[in-house]
Every structure is written in C-alpha cells, then in structure tokens.
Scaffold this motif. Structure first.
Motif, mmCIF file in Angstrom:
data_model
loop_
_atom_site.group_PDB
_atom_site.id
_atom_site.type_symbol
_atom_site.label_atom_id
_atom_site.label_comp_id
_atom_site.label_asym_id
_atom_site.label_seq_id
_atom_site.Cartn_x
_atom_site.Cartn_y
_atom_site.Cartn_z
ATOM 1 N N THR A 360 0.829 -1.218 0.000
ATOM 2 C CA THR A 360 0.000 0.000 0.000
ATOM 3 C C THR A 360 0.859 1.263 0.000
ATOM 4 O O THR A 360 0.438 2.304 -0.505
ATOM 5 N N ILE A 361 2.065 1.185 0.572
ATOM 6 C CA ILE A 361 2.963 2.343 0.545
ATOM 7 C C ILE A 361 3.317 2.705 -0.893
ATOM 8 O O ILE A 361 3.286 3.878 -1.287
ATOM 9 N N TRP A 362 3.646 1.688 -1.701
ATOM 10 C CA TRP A 362 3.999 1.955 -3.095
ATOM 11 C C TRP A 362 2.767 2.368 -3.903
ATOM 12 O O TRP A 362 2.877 3.136 -4.865
ATOM 13 N N MET A 363 1.598 1.885 -3.510
ATOM 14 C CA MET A 363 0.360 2.338 -4.151
ATOM 15 C C MET A 363 0.137 3.828 -3.912
ATOM 16 O O MET A 363 -0.204 4.587 -4.822
ATOM 17 N N VAL A 364 0.340 4.242 -2.655
ATOM 18 C CA VAL A 364 0.197 5.666 -2.328
ATOM 19 C C VAL A 364 1.221 6.488 -3.091
ATOM 20 O O VAL A 364 0.915 7.563 -3.630
ATOM 21 N N LEU A 365 2.463 5.988 -3.142
ATOM 22 C CA LEU A 365 3.524 6.731 -3.833
ATOM 23 C C LEU A 365 3.180 6.932 -5.303
ATOM 24 O O LEU A 365 3.347 8.032 -5.852
ATOM 25 N N THR A 366 2.661 5.889 -5.950
ATOM 26 C CA THR A 366 2.261 6.014 -7.351
ATOM 27 C C THR A 366 1.162 7.054 -7.518
ATOM 28 O O THR A 366 1.216 7.900 -8.423
ATOM 29 N N GLY A 367 0.171 7.000 -6.638
ATOM 30 C CA GLY A 367 -0.930 7.956 -6.714
ATOM 31 C C GLY A 367 -0.484 9.388 -6.469
ATOM 32 O O GLY A 367 -0.947 10.320 -7.140
ATOM 33 N N ILE A 368 0.429 9.588 -5.507
ATOM 34 C CA ILE A 368 0.905 10.943 -5.196
ATOM 35 C C ILE A 368 1.718 11.514 -6.351
ATOM 36 O O ILE A 368 1.629 12.713 -6.665
ATOM 37 N N ILE A 369 2.503 10.680 -7.007
ATOM 38 C CA ILE A 369 3.253 11.163 -8.168
ATOM 39 C C ILE A 369 2.298 11.596 -9.273
ATOM 40 O O ILE A 369 2.469 12.663 -9.894
ATOM 41 N N ALA A 370 1.244 10.793 -9.518
ATOM 42 C CA ALA A 370 0.234 11.170 -10.514
ATOM 43 C C ALA A 370 -0.477 12.456 -10.107
ATOM 44 O O ALA A 370 -0.754 13.326 -10.943
ATOM 45 N N TYR A 371 -0.771 12.575 -8.820
ATOM 46 C CA TYR A 371 -1.396 13.792 -8.268
ATOM 47 C C TYR A 371 -0.511 15.012 -8.531
ATOM 48 O O TYR A 371 -0.991 16.059 -8.996
ATOM 49 N N THR A 372 0.769 14.891 -8.233
ATOM 50 C CA THR A 372 1.703 16.013 -8.374
ATOM 51 C C THR A 372 1.834 16.453 -9.828
ATOM 52 O O THR A 372 1.940 17.653 -10.116
ATOM 53 N N ILE A 373 1.810 15.505 -10.744
ATOM 54 C CA ILE A 373 1.899 15.841 -12.169
ATOM 55 C C ILE A 373 0.608 16.511 -12.646
ATOM 56 O O ILE A 373 0.636 17.431 -13.475
ATOM 57 N N THR A 374 -0.523 16.071 -12.105
ATOM 58 C CA THR A 374 -1.817 16.608 -12.541
ATOM 59 C C THR A 374 -2.008 18.054 -12.109
ATOM 60 O O THR A 374 -2.647 18.835 -12.829
ATOM 61 N N VAL A 375 -1.480 18.431 -10.952
ATOM 62 C CA VAL A 375 -1.732 19.761 -10.396
ATOM 63 C C VAL A 375 -1.343 20.891 -11.361
ATOM 64 O O VAL A 375 -2.174 21.740 -11.696
ATOM 65 N N PRO A 376 -0.094 20.965 -11.838
ATOM 66 C CA PRO A 376 0.237 22.069 -12.754
ATOM 67 C C PRO A 376 -0.496 21.976 -14.085
ATOM 68 O O PRO A 376 -0.773 23.006 -14.713
ATOM 69 N N ILE A 377 -0.823 20.752 -14.521
ATOM 70 C CA ILE A 377 -1.591 20.615 -15.762
ATOM 71 C C ILE A 377 -2.961 21.256 -15.599
ATOM 72 O O ILE A 377 -3.446 21.981 -16.481
ATOM 73 N N ILE A 425 -8.383 8.292 -8.301
ATOM 74 C CA ILE A 425 -8.941 9.182 -7.276
ATOM 75 C C ILE A 425 -7.985 10.331 -6.986
ATOM 76 O O ILE A 425 -8.386 11.495 -6.873
ATOM 77 N N LEU A 426 -6.695 10.032 -6.866
ATOM 78 C CA LEU A 426 -5.723 11.086 -6.579
ATOM 79 C C LEU A 426 -5.505 12.000 -7.780
ATOM 80 O O LEU A 426 -5.162 13.175 -7.613
ATOM 81 N N ILE A 427 -5.725 11.515 -8.989
ATOM 82 C CA ILE A 427 -5.682 12.392 -10.164
ATOM 83 C C ILE A 427 -6.846 13.383 -10.113
ATOM 84 O O ILE A 427 -6.677 14.571 -10.399
ATOM 85 N N PHE A 428 -8.048 12.898 -9.739
ATOM 86 C CA PHE A 428 -9.183 13.792 -9.541
ATOM 87 C C PHE A 428 -8.835 14.860 -8.500
ATOM 88 O O PHE A 428 -9.126 16.042 -8.676
ATOM 89 N N ALA A 429 -8.225 14.409 -7.389
ATOM 90 C CA ALA A 429 -7.850 15.349 -6.328
ATOM 91 C C ALA A 429 -6.850 16.375 -6.838
ATOM 92 O O ALA A 429 -6.934 17.569 -6.515
ATOM 93 N N GLY A 430 -5.891 15.927 -7.657
ATOM 94 C CA GLY A 430 -4.892 16.846 -8.207
ATOM 95 C C GLY A 430 -5.513 17.927 -9.060
ATOM 96 O O GLY A 430 -5.119 19.092 -8.986
ATOM 97 N N TYR A 431 -6.490 17.550 -9.889
ATOM 98 C CA TYR A 431 -7.139 18.575 -10.717
ATOM 99 C C TYR A 431 -7.943 19.537 -9.852
ATOM 100 O O TYR A 431 -7.927 20.757 -10.078
ATOM 101 N N ALA A 432 -8.653 19.008 -8.860
ATOM 102 C CA ALA A 432 -9.491 19.869 -8.014
ATOM 103 C C ALA A 432 -8.663 20.906 -7.270
ATOM 104 O O ALA A 432 -9.037 22.086 -7.185
#
Length: 480
Positions: A360-377, A425-432
C-alpha cells in the motif's frame, strides 16, 4: 502662518513588487522559498503517519496495543485541532505585518519542532514526560501548519501575472506532493536498511533529523522576501483610512467642545474591487490645520496612534462570513478526495482487501506522483480558458457518480483494480486542488485574505480527519 502638511498618501511612493517586476533571480528565490516551506510541512505530516507504528511503541506504554494506537493518533489530532487557531494567529500577522514575515515565522515554528522531535527522550527514558513533550511539539506544529499553507497559496497568487494565476498558485500543491513523496521514500529507505531493534532505538529519529536541511534552506530563502503589490496597496489604503478619520475627527473638534477622542465613523468596506477597498463613510472634508491648532493636532495624533489597531479578524467576520462558509464547504470536498486516496484507502485495503502494508505504501507513492503531475496541468488548463468553477464542478460530478462503482471494484480485492482506482482518485484530487488557490483567493480582499483563506481552509481540513473514515466504514459494512 504655515499650513500643516498631512502624511504622504498612497500612490506617492509605492514599493510595488509583482511577478513581472521581480528580477528573475529574486522570482526564482521567492518561488523556491515558498515551495521549500510547504515541502517541509507535508514531509513532517508524512513521516509521522508512516512511522506511527514505531512512535506508538517508543512514546507510549507497551501494556495495551490499542491504547498505544489511540494515543499516537490522538497526539496527531492535537496538531490538527490547533490549526484553526494558527490560521487566525498567522492570518493576523500576514494581513498586518506582511506575507514574508508570516511565511518566515511559520516555517521556523514548523521546522524547529520537527527536528526536536527527533531528539526527544523515549517513554522508557523519561516516562510520561515523553508523550507530553511530543504532544506539545505537535501542538506548536499545528499552529504553524494553520498559517503556512494558506499564506503560501496567497503569496503565490498575489505575485503571479494575471495570465498565470492558476498555475503559479498551484505550485503550493505541487510542493505538497513533493513533500509527501520525499517523506514516503525517506521512511521506506530508513526502514528497509535499519534492523527492527535499531529502528526502535535510533532509526525512527533519522527522518525527523533530516528535516534540518530543508529548514535551513527555507529559512535562508524566506528571509527578506519581496512583498506582493496587493498587500502593499492594501496596507496603504488602511493607513489612508486611518488618517481620513483622524482629520475628520479634528474637523469635528474644531466645531465642538475640543474633546480629545478618536472614534472611527465607519468600517473598512472591500466592496467592488478586492484590491481597492473603499470606505463606507461619506466623502471626507480635509480641514486646513494651522499653527494655532498644533497642540490639538499633537495631542490628537498621540492618542489616535496609541489606539490605532487594524484587526483583520473583525473585518473578516463582519463582512465576509458567507465567503468563509463557501470556502469551508469547498475545501472539505477537495480535501476529502485527497485524504480518501492518500490516508484512508491504504488502511481500508490492508483491513478489507488483504493487501500487505508495504504494498500500500507503493500504491500511495504512485498515486501521489500522478497527483503532483496533474496539479500544474490543471493550473495551465485554467489559465488557458477552462473556468476553475466549471472544471471543479465537472470533476465533482464525475467523482460522485463513480464513487459507488469504485467501492464495488474495491470489494473484488483485486490488487490491480485497487491500485489503478486509487491512482485515478488522486488524479481527480490533483485537478481539483490545482484551481483552489485561484478560486479561494478571489473570495477575500488583500486586507483579510490570509486570515480568511487560512481559517476556512483549516476548518474544512479538520472536518476531513473524521468524515472519510466514517464514510468508508459505513459504506463497507452496509454493503457486505
């Protein structure tokens, strides 16, 4: 007779600083200063949660494992409960003394306790004093967290060019993602290379002590930061209002009993333009003050200056309470999506899907990286024409419509499905969150902006410490 010259009025010598006017080196330094401090905030948040199983054994009695877990998360909650108070404290500082001053003190109050936690004695060494000291430091950090993130969002938005408001403001959330990512990687590296016995003695201290490097860098960068033009204009307008009231009171004294008092005849009103507040008083007539009136002038100025106070909190709740309620609701929704994906889903997967904690740690890490990339986009999309309110409304509708199918998919206990959907879900959060600074900074004028944004943001965030967990448990138990 010589006439009295009133103090210089706004517009005569403004020290305006904006994104366009800053030299490139100072601009980069300002952006790095804000980013490093926000990274430190979320790095600390992450290492504490990741090390919670170790901290519970180190700082609390071993007799009851359940009590240990409750105690370590209770101390964590202390920091969150302190955040609204910190929001008001640092909001007042930022709206009266300056954004740079606020950000400098908040990073010091956040970073120094993080390093001290790594030096604390354990329960075996100091008894009950150890958890008390830990709780005290988390409380101090909570105050700082209450002021840090909102002030960073305000500062980034205020120094940005109008055509880059959203993407510049979103850099705070990019720093959040980087801080969480670094925190996960540091804890994973330490736990992976340190024997279990050593982890209980000194290994848990390493991630906290490493924060000293980010703290030093952030402090150096934040020292003497350039102020935003919107704050400087707001401060000058507040001073102008004060002098208007002073001169109006002098005019009244000339035509009455000459009593020395200073009472404001109206409050500041920020209707119209958020950057150019107007007074609710009628047009003020400026009297001609001569040398004969100089004793009265000096006495009146001395009394007026002694009682001159601008309290952003009063103006905030008097004129912008509706905006506070709107932002609390908005922040609670945006934060809920992030905390579901980052904090609660990993526990849900371990408990109900049988996924190992290390996975689950690596799952979170993958999601957070996707989140971080989505934010500036998302920020770039908003700056190029996608309305921030429209975009988040569409994201809310999609996330709401897909929430039930997502949890039905989670019940399959498929690792691939859980991993993929958590990332979505974290990509949605990144855009929001990418447009949150642009939306929320527009609610308040510069004179109360940090106070309002910080307070509403932290109230909304505090509500998310309970709601996601209840939602997940209720949904799961009612659907199985």
């Amino acid at each position: 007779m010589q006439s009295y010259t009133p103090p210089a009025q706004p517009g005569e010598a403004k020290q305006v600083r904006s994104y366009a006017e800053l030299p490139q080196k100072r601009l980069v330094r300002a952006l790095l200063a804000v980013s490093f401090g926000t990274m430190l905030e979320w790095y600390d948040f992450t290492i504490y949660t990741q090390l919670a199983p170790v901290i519970s054994k180190v700082f609390f009695p071993e007799e009851n494992a359940a009590a240990q877990a409750m105690s370590v998360w209770g101390v964590f909650a202390v920091g969150f409960l302190a955040r609204p108070a910190g929001a008001l404290l640092f909001g007042h500082l930022g709206d009266t003394r300056g954004r740079g001053t606020c950000l400098l003190f908040s990073v010091l109050l956040m970073g120094v306790p993080t390093v001290i936690v790594g030096c604390l004695p354990t329960y075996a060494q100091a008894g009950i004093a150890a958890p008390i000291l830990l709780a005290l430091l988390r409380f101090i950090q909570g105050l700082a967290m209450g002021g840090e993130f909102g002030a960073a969002m305000v500062y980034l938005s205020e120094i940005a060019l109008p055509e880059y408001k959203a993407v510049t403001g979103s850099l705070g959330y990019v720093s959040l993602g980087v801080g969480v990512t670094v925190g996960i990687l540091v804890v994973a590296a330490v736990t992976g290379r340190t024997p279990a016995a050593a982890m209980m003695v000194w290994g848990w201290r390493v991630p906290f002590l490493l924060a000293i490097f980010t703290l030093v860098a952030a402090t150096i960068l934040r020292y003497n930061m350039p102020e935003s033009s919107e704050f400087l204009v707001s401060k000058e307008e507040i001073d102008e209002e004060f002098h208007k009231r002073l001169r109006q009171q002098m005019l009244t004294q000339q035509t009455s009993s000459k009593r020395l008092s200073f009472r404001g005849s109206g409050r500041l009103s920020f209707r119209g333009s958020a950057q150019h507040p107007q007074t609710t008083d009628a047009a003020v007539t400026v009297p001609t003050i001569t040398e004969d009136d100089s004793p009265l002038l000096k006495d009146l100025e001395a009394q007026a200056l002694a009682t001159k106070h601008y309290v952003p909190l009063v103006e905030l709740f008097r004129g912008y309470w509706r905006g506070i309620l709107v932002q609390i609701a908005y922040t609670a929704w945006v934060g809920a999506v992030f905390y579901w994906g980052n904090t609660w889903l990993p526990s849900f997967f371990v408990k109900h899907a049988g996924i190992p904690p290390q996975t689950t740690i690596w799952m979170v890490l993958t999601g957070i990286i996707a989140y971080t990339i989505t934010v500036p986009i998302g920020g770039i999309m908003s700056d190029r024409g996608v309305g921030p309110v429209t975009g988040t409304a569409v994201a809310a509708l999609i996330s709401g419509a897909t929430s039930v199918p997502f949890f039905l998919a989670f019940q399959t206990k498929s690792l691939v499905a859980c991993w993929l959907l958590q990332t979505v879900i974290l990509i949605f959060a990144g855009y929001a969150v990418s447009v949150t600074p642009k939306i929320c900074t527009a609610i308040y004028p510069a004179g109360v902006r940090i106070s309002g944004l910080n307070f509403a943001y932290n109230i909304g965030e505090c509500s998310n410490m309970v709601s996601p967990h209840l939602y997940l448990d209720v949904f799961y138990h009612t659907s199985t």
